[in-house]
Enzyme design. Sequence first.
Site, PDB file in Angstrom:
ATOM      1  N   HIS A 260       0.833  -1.204   0.000  1.00 45.29           N
ATOM      2  CA  HIS A 260       0.000   0.000   0.000  1.00 45.29           C
ATOM      3  C   HIS A 260       0.866   1.252   0.000  1.00 45.29           C
ATOM      4  CE1 HIS A 260      -2.289   3.264   2.004  1.00 45.29           C
ATOM      5  NE2 HIS A 260      -3.264   2.828   1.226  1.00 45.29           N
ATOM      6  N   ARG A 366      -9.025   3.984  -8.859  1.00 44.40           N
ATOM      7  CA  ARG A 366      -9.415   3.148  -7.718  1.00 44.40           C
ATOM      8  C   ARG A 366     -10.409   3.937  -6.873  1.00 44.40           C
ATOM      9  NH1 ARG A 366      -3.038   2.373  -7.552  1.00 44.40           N
ATOM     10  NH2 ARG A 366      -3.374   4.570  -7.936  1.00 44.40           N
ATOM     11  N   ARG A 422     -12.534   1.546 -11.825  1.00 41.25           N
ATOM     12  CA  ARG A 422     -12.743   0.258 -11.164  1.00 41.25           C
ATOM     13  C   ARG A 422     -13.755   0.424 -10.032  1.00 41.25           C
ATOM     14  NH1 ARG A 422      -7.735  -2.412  -8.109  1.00 41.25           N
ATOM     15  NH2 ARG A 422      -8.299  -0.862  -6.542  1.00 41.25           N
ATOM     16  N   GLU A 555      -7.111 -10.732 -12.666  1.00 40.13           N
ATOM     17  CA  GLU A 555      -6.110 -10.767 -11.595  1.00 40.13           C
ATOM     18  C   GLU A 555      -6.098 -12.110 -10.869  1.00 40.13           C
ATOM     19  OE1 GLU A 555      -7.230  -7.610  -8.792  1.00 40.13           O
ATOM     20  OE2 GLU A 555      -9.211  -7.645  -9.692  1.00 40.13           O
ATOM     21  N   GLY A 576      -4.621  -6.843 -13.702  1.00 35.38           N
ATOM     22  CA  GLY A 576      -4.158  -6.320 -12.412  1.00 35.38           C
ATOM     23  C   GLY A 576      -2.967  -7.155 -11.977  1.00 35.38           C
ATOM     24  N   THR A 577      -1.786  -6.780 -12.466  1.00 36.80           N
ATOM     25  CA  THR A 577      -0.626  -7.658 -12.297  1.00 36.80           C
ATOM     26  C   THR A 577      -0.120  -7.730 -10.866  1.00 36.80           C
ATOM     27  OG1 THR A 577       0.767  -5.828 -13.071  1.00 36.80           O
ATOM     28  CG2 THR A 577       0.165  -7.509 -14.688  1.00 36.80           C
ATOM     29  N   ASN A 578      -0.502  -6.775 -10.001  1.00 36.80           N
ATOM     30  CA  ASN A 578      -0.109  -6.900  -8.594  1.00 36.80           C
ATOM     31  C   ASN A 578      -0.757  -8.150  -7.984  1.00 36.80           C
ATOM     32  OD1 ASN A 578       1.035  -4.430  -9.075  1.00 36.80           O
ATOM     33  ND2 ASN A 578      -0.412  -3.264  -7.860  1.00 36.80           N
ATOM     34  N   ASP A 579      -2.090  -8.238  -8.115  1.00 36.03           N
ATOM     35  CA  ASP A 579      -2.792  -9.390  -7.544  1.00 36.03           C
ATOM     36  C   ASP A 579      -2.578 -10.653  -8.366  1.00 36.03           C
ATOM     37  OD1 ASP A 579      -3.691  -8.190  -5.306  1.00 36.03           O
ATOM     38  OD2 ASP A 579      -5.779  -7.998  -5.897  1.00 36.03           O
ATOM     39  N   CYS A 641      -2.765  -2.578 -15.612  1.00 31.90           N
ATOM     40  CA  CYS A 641      -2.837  -1.416 -14.728  1.00 31.90           C
ATOM     41  C   CYS A 641      -2.125  -1.657 -13.405  1.00 31.90           C
ATOM     42  CB  CYS A 641      -4.283  -1.023 -14.481  1.00 31.90           C
ATOM     43  SG  CYS A 641      -5.271  -2.343 -13.751  1.00 31.90           S
TER      44      CYS A 641
END
Length: 697
Positions: A260, A366, A422, A555, A576-579, A641
């Site tokens: 975060h 977001r 989103r 994701e 959503g490549t983070n998740d 994103c």
Amino acid sequence: WQNPRAVTYREMYAIPAKWGTAVTVQAMVFGNLGDDCATGVGFSRDPATGERAFYGDFLVNAQGEDVVAGIRTPQPLSQKAAIEDARQQGISESDRLPALEEVMPALYKQLTGIAARLEKHYRDMQDIEFTIERGRLFMLQTRNGKRTAAAALRIAVDMVGEKLIKKPEAVLRIAPEQLDQLLHPTLDPKAKKQVIAKGLPASPGAASGQVVFDPDTAEKWVKDMGRKVLLVRIETSPEDIHGMSVSEGILTARGGMTSHAAVVARGMGKCCVSGCGQAKINYERHEFAVGNHTIKEGDWITLDGSTGEVILGQVPTVRPTLNQDFKTLMGWVDEVRQLKVRANADIPNDAKVAREFNAEGIGLCRTEHMFFEADRIDAVREMILADNEQGRKTALAKIIPMQKSDFRGLFEEMKGLPVTIRLLDPPLHEFIPHKDEELRDLSAKIGVSFERLKRRAESLHEFNPMLGHRGCRLGISFPEIYKAQVQAIMEAACELLQEGYKIEPEIMIPLVGHWKELKFVGDYCREEADRVIAEFSKKTGKKIAMKYTIGTMIELPRAAITANEIARYGEFFSFGTNDLTQTTFGLSRDDSGMFLKDYLENGIYEKDPFASLDQSGVGQLIEVAIERGRETRPGLKVGICGEHGGDPSSVEFCHSAGLDYVSCSPYRVPIARLAAAQAAIRHPRSVLKAKAKARKK
């Protein structure tokens, strides 16, 4: 190859340890046999500014190491530089050290001639080492010289003007990561610093400030006392946003490159060092300890978000400047790139910054980040803590005008460029106060008993919220939340359409893993969007022709594998490549920082998968999803994103995989633009398509 300096160098420049190193064996010459001998280092152009002038240092009667060891004061090569150095140091003309141009003029002339010839041959600024033995000049080595970002831009642009190189080569000359030096303050390279700890370089830039340990104190010190603060937290959460927004930078003990703190700091353009496990933070005592150092609230520290260094005291910084060389080169960049670059922006000011860096739309808004403003968090909490649909609708009626105002601001800043919004993604417990004192305050504000609020807050607790009641799962349990958000989006769009704006909203449904989820939520979102359009048409007496699309964020691995089914109901995909990285690796991006360094040091992972896209694993899921999605829906618009959208090697992969756009934090937009142009030069899409066709055959 294995000494600490070499290992550190390889880590800095992403050089694989398995490469090994070459060795040159050459005859020895001596610069330390008397006053007719010397040794030195020269650059064919100034490595700090890029000026076309011979630059460097030498020592009479010395060996090579003496020039860089600092045991003797070196002398400038040119007379002009020697005079300027003396002026800056307040040394008189009679007392200054002579330049090589003055003590050995013939050899200086020979040296500059060789430097010019080498530069013309290699078509790049050269870093040369030389020795003079008994009045004879020997060249020891030459290589492309390291330079600052400002110098790199000037040299590349100048060399195109001098017809040494062409525009595509100039574009390839600039390392995208170097642009960070131009977009954020950096530490003054001449300043001394005492590094006390090191974490992850989560968001570039550098800043000094007084340490504070909670967001309320940060806000109070900045707004009431005018202080500069650095927020130090074990980890940050969305509730810390007010303190993060006023701080010069953020330091966390836990969390990775996509925690975060890292994501929010990058979006704000603030420096951040995350995952600094050496920092033992004690909130009760208002201090943190690193080794023998104890840093108390109010003490000054400096963060370097480009290196991850935590430094004791204040260190001066250098402000960035974007000059004509930057604008010229970025013009060439946009001529060749095929991948569009959008920005992740949650509020109108983020969108404004993104447009200043030529973002081509918003790839991720977001909406939950809008909820934490002081004037709306209570209404959001009232909505979440309501225990029936009517109670939620009553609270949502207060939120809709606020969200509509935010969406209007984003649409206005983008002036017709695409905006992907989103719908609410995080679990609801993130918005709820956890302390009894805060719950009692909220109870008084919204007229609900403390006991009832306490029970409701406890019922929202989850053991693994990342895989819990969030994303489209909220939209299935509480359709009224998503309907309210769609209403706010479409009302803002319809109003601006009436005012002459070109608006095309893209509504994104998060965390879909099954086509039935997307169909269920997408159907009622379309009904709500069409209802708003019909009402506006009736109200104005004019038929509103509004094109909008509803898509999804990919994701979860299942969504990627079943993309052919999901594409029937999703009009666009955004990865959503983070998740997607979290769920593919089974890693928590917030907790893995404490052990990922062991993986990197032992060569298990070459790169942090949250900083640079894992192309052989996560990347294959993306390629499968694109191929299967476009089989069902030809021409499907596809982008990413996640924070990987601003990582150069990830951008190159996105170009090769056939994505339409990448989206990243506003301050990384120029980096992504440059990386996309370099990918287009190295891998023309016509060639990639031909190879793909051949593979299919």
